[in-house]
Design an enzyme around this catalytic site. Structure first.
Site, short mmCIF file in Angstrom:
data_model
loop_
_atom_site.label_atom_id
_atom_site.label_comp_id
_atom_site.label_asym_id
_atom_site.label_seq_id
_atom_site.Cartn_x
_atom_site.Cartn_y
_atom_site.Cartn_z
NE ARG A 29 -3.93 29.42 88.61
CZ ARG A 29 -4.48 28.73 87.66
NH1 ARG A 29 -4.80 29.32 86.54
NH2 ARG A 29 -4.71 27.45 87.80
NE ARG A 38 -3.72 38.67 87.82
CZ ARG A 38 -4.83 38.22 88.38
NH1 ARG A 38 -5.08 36.93 88.43
NH2 ARG A 38 -5.71 39.06 88.91
CG ASP A 74 4.43 28.41 81.55
OD1 ASP A 74 3.43 28.32 82.28
OD2 ASP A 74 4.44 28.06 80.36
CE1 TYR A 151 -1.25 24.15 76.50
CE2 TYR A 151 0.42 22.75 77.50
CZ TYR A 151 -0.79 23.42 77.58
OH TYR A 151 -1.53 23.35 78.73
#
Length: 341
Positions: A29, A38, A74, A151
């Site tokens: 990013r 993105r 990811d 998570y």
């Protein structure tokens, strides 16, 4: 054969002319070309579209003299493959509508056929390797079972993961079953990545530092070590535990080819705790990339001199921040490339 094998030689502990350099989250990013993609595609579309993932992976390699590429993906693709429906929510980050908080919920999770469930990742590897043209090695990665559990139980990011920790302490049977299911899936996933052509794999334990040493050994390290043991015969394995300096001594006894360290430990202490037995990776504070390019160069050279050029991979102590100026990222990389003994 990979033309630039400096990273692979450092993982083997060989004598090198200089340390190799790459940056965690380098495919990401802070790059304007990444931001352009993105703005067109949502996060998991980028992860799940092989052509996009491959393009994002090679963007920093085109721009900077890096010694390794890391596949854009990811850590949450693993629980997604297990039927745990993570989304990426605007201004929230990872989001799970129904967190895993009971033994029954854990028992209902199936270990997937990774060949099918994660086929898009393996296709991305094939396309990326074509784009790289054997210039540098490609790194594959996965999250640690503990970090993924955090998570899955919390349902989103957290500063302390109190719900996840409480779940482990109140329902250890469920916690260990979930951790084992994640571990088994991760081993199959990483083996397939190696089969498809990655040169090394890295396990990211982003939230291991939330635990005490005893709890780290019980809920994180023993599962990471299963992954290391399973992958070691096939490819070098790097383990990065953020905030996990307290476990370095034990981690150094494993078959891991390298251990990543963050900026909360000195190079000297990291070497002492690991007994100079293993390659170390790190540990420049990502926020320090806001310093001037001149200061960055000076600090990078000092970092290399303190770690020593051999058995060392220059990197950040965590992922690069999104607001780092390009010239500062380049200053970090070039400082390593231009380092002289």
């Amino acid at each position: 054969m990979v033309k630039n094998d400096l990273y692979l030689r450092a993982l083997k502990g060989e004598t090198v002319e200089r340390p190799p350099v790459w940056m965690m989250r380098q495919a990401g990013r802070y790059l304007p070309e990444f931001i352009a993609l993105r703005d067109q595609y949502d996060f998991f579309t980028r992860c799940q579209t092989p052509e996009l993932a491959a393009e994002i992976t090679v963007q920093p390699i085109r721009r900077f003299p890096l010694d390794a590429a890391i596949l854009f993906s990811d850590i949450l693709v693993v629980p997604q493959a297990m039927g745990i429906d993570f989304k990426m929510k605007e201004s929230v980050g990872p989001w799970l509508e129904n967190p895993i908080r009971t033994l029954q919920a854990v028992e209902d999770i199936e270990i997937p056929n990774v060949d099918e469930a994660l086929s898009y990742v393996y296709e991305a590897i094939t396309i990326t390797l074509e784009k790289l043209e054997n210039k540098v090695p490609l790194i594959g990665f996965a999250g640690s079972p503990w970090t993924i559990l955090c998570y899955c139980v919390e349902g989103k990011g957290s500063k302390a993961f109190d719900i996840a920790k409480s779940f482990c302490f109140q329902h250890p049977e469920a916690a260990h079953l979930l951790l084992q299911k994640i571990t088994d899936t991760t081993i199959a996933y990483l083996k397939k990545k190696v089969e498809r052509g990655v040169s090394a794999v890295q396990v990211f334990d982003s939230w291991g530092g939330m635990l005490s040493l005893a709890d780290y050994q019980e809920f994180s390290w023993k599962y990471i070590n299963q992954i290391v043991e399973a992958l070691d015969p096939l490819a070098p394995v790097v383990v990065f535990g953020k905030g996990c300096w307290f476990a370095l001594e034990e981690m150094a006894q494993s078959k891991a080819s390298a251990l990543g360290v963050d900026w909360t430990i000195t190079p000297e202490m990291a070497r002492k705790l690991t007994g100079n037995k293993v390659t170390l990776q790190g540990n420049f504070d990502p926020a320090r990339l806001h310093s001037s390019p001149e200061t960055i160069r000076k600090m990078v050279h000092e970092m290399i001199n303190r770690f020593g050029k051999d058995q060392y991979i220059a990197n950040l102590g965590h992922g690069i921040l999104p607001n780092i100026p390009l010239e500062n990222a380049e200053a970090f990389i070039r400082a390593v490339v231009e380092w002289k003994a």
